[in-house]
Design an enzyme around this catalytic site. Sequence first.
Site, short mmCIF file in Angstrom:
data_model
loop_
_atom_site.label_atom_id
_atom_site.label_comp_id
_atom_site.label_asym_id
_atom_site.label_seq_id
_atom_site.Cartn_x
_atom_site.Cartn_y
_atom_site.Cartn_z
N ASP A 266 80.72 -65.02 50.46
CA ASP A 266 80.89 -66.20 49.61
C ASP A 266 79.57 -66.55 48.93
OD1 ASP A 266 83.71 -66.94 50.33
OD2 ASP A 266 82.80 -67.06 52.31
N CYS A 267 78.47 -66.43 49.68
CA CYS A 267 77.15 -66.72 49.10
C CYS A 267 76.81 -65.74 47.98
CB CYS A 267 76.09 -66.67 50.19
SG CYS A 267 76.30 -67.93 51.44
#
Length: 464
Positions: A266-267
């Site tokens: 996600d990052c």
Amino acid sequence: MRAGPLVVVGDTLLDVDLQGTSQRLAPDAPVPVVDLAAERPRPGGAGLAAVQAARLRTARETVLITPLADTDDPDALTLLELLEEQGVRVVRLALSGRTVRKTRLIAHGRPLVRVDRGDGRLHGRAGLPDAAAAAVRGAGAVLVSDYGRGTAAHPVLRALLEDLPGEVPLVWDPHPRGAEPVAGARLVTPNHEEARVLAATAPTARSGGYAQAATDAAALRARWRASGVSVTMGEHGALLCTGDQPPVLVPAPHVPGRPDTCGAGDCLAAATTGALAEGALLTEALEQGVHHASAFVTGGPARRTQAPAGEEPWDLVRRTRLQGGTVVATGGCFDLLHPGHVSLLHQASRLGDLLVVCLNSDASVRALKGPGRPVMDQRDRARVLSALGCVDTVMIFDEETPMALLDRLRPDLWVKGGDYGPMELPEAPLVRGHGGQVLLLPYLEGRSSTRLVRRAHTAGGEHS
């Protein structure tokens, strides 16, 4: 590059980490007893991507379009509070069921067990609020964070995403149980396992997984009609396929131990989207994404362990192969070593177990660059390269290209700087014919030995 918020579309979960220590086993079962010290709730899924986007320190607002339960759901209230604390503006869609909550029990930094509850997903008959449509139409960049719970399949949302102007980058983080990305995405970012499931291509056995990732990425890019597909490969970084050149690998910094990688994907997707929003090229944006994800996982810079040395080159190759290791090779003149060379070699060294530098001999350099080159003879160039901790061995060849050497060496990976294109790599068919993989690595712009030589001659003329 267009003004407007960075909009995240997708399924938000609540992640809860119960952290503690364990010094003993339970008397009634052979299981550890954990003394809890802290409870840490945080947004997960699309919520985590939105929080990371908000932390990029750009002037853009971050907007999250996501299904959330009604206010009688305490986990939904917790999510709203956490997201607002991080500066994320939430546009709510209707949720059917209860908020998905994933609770991990962690002792001494290691997860012991995860307990999931909640069946929430986008309400099947929910319309799209005007605020959601307005956010997508006015976006400067969009990230779809699909966790397979219906948001990415919303027909009105998909129609809006398909109609995004070309200057608005669309990044799609897919899920095997989710919707297919809409055609025309700037980048799609499956991880290695997701790409395997989604592509369903024939398995390959060599190149430490890179060949398989490249095959899967190419198949998915063609199927999804995306500008690029990046397969994230955990500690090995991310491999980018754009279709107009060999795949580019963006290595991740080496980190010791076993860091908690939960949320790293996600990052990476959030930081990559943010970089694209500010006008970065795909490779540049992916580099930022990889480094952002590494910082999230490790909390600091990492170091590379040194490769073994002190053996004859071909003995090193044979030993590496016998141990099942990956042989990485790169080549060039390496006349007047500069930061571009060093960056390339450090990146290449992290791709396998042995880095072989194929070095043009003095005669080969003269044939390629003229009678005034090389500046350093082959013994000195080999000595300087061997002094770098990332280089395991150097092999010198006399021809203008390393074809004969590569035919014998048969590397698992042949890597070159990203300034090369497919027409400039005549050795690529040979490498692939032996089952190897050709990769391009990001290259530092404006660095070259030829420029250094010209600058030295100019400076010498001014002082003569």
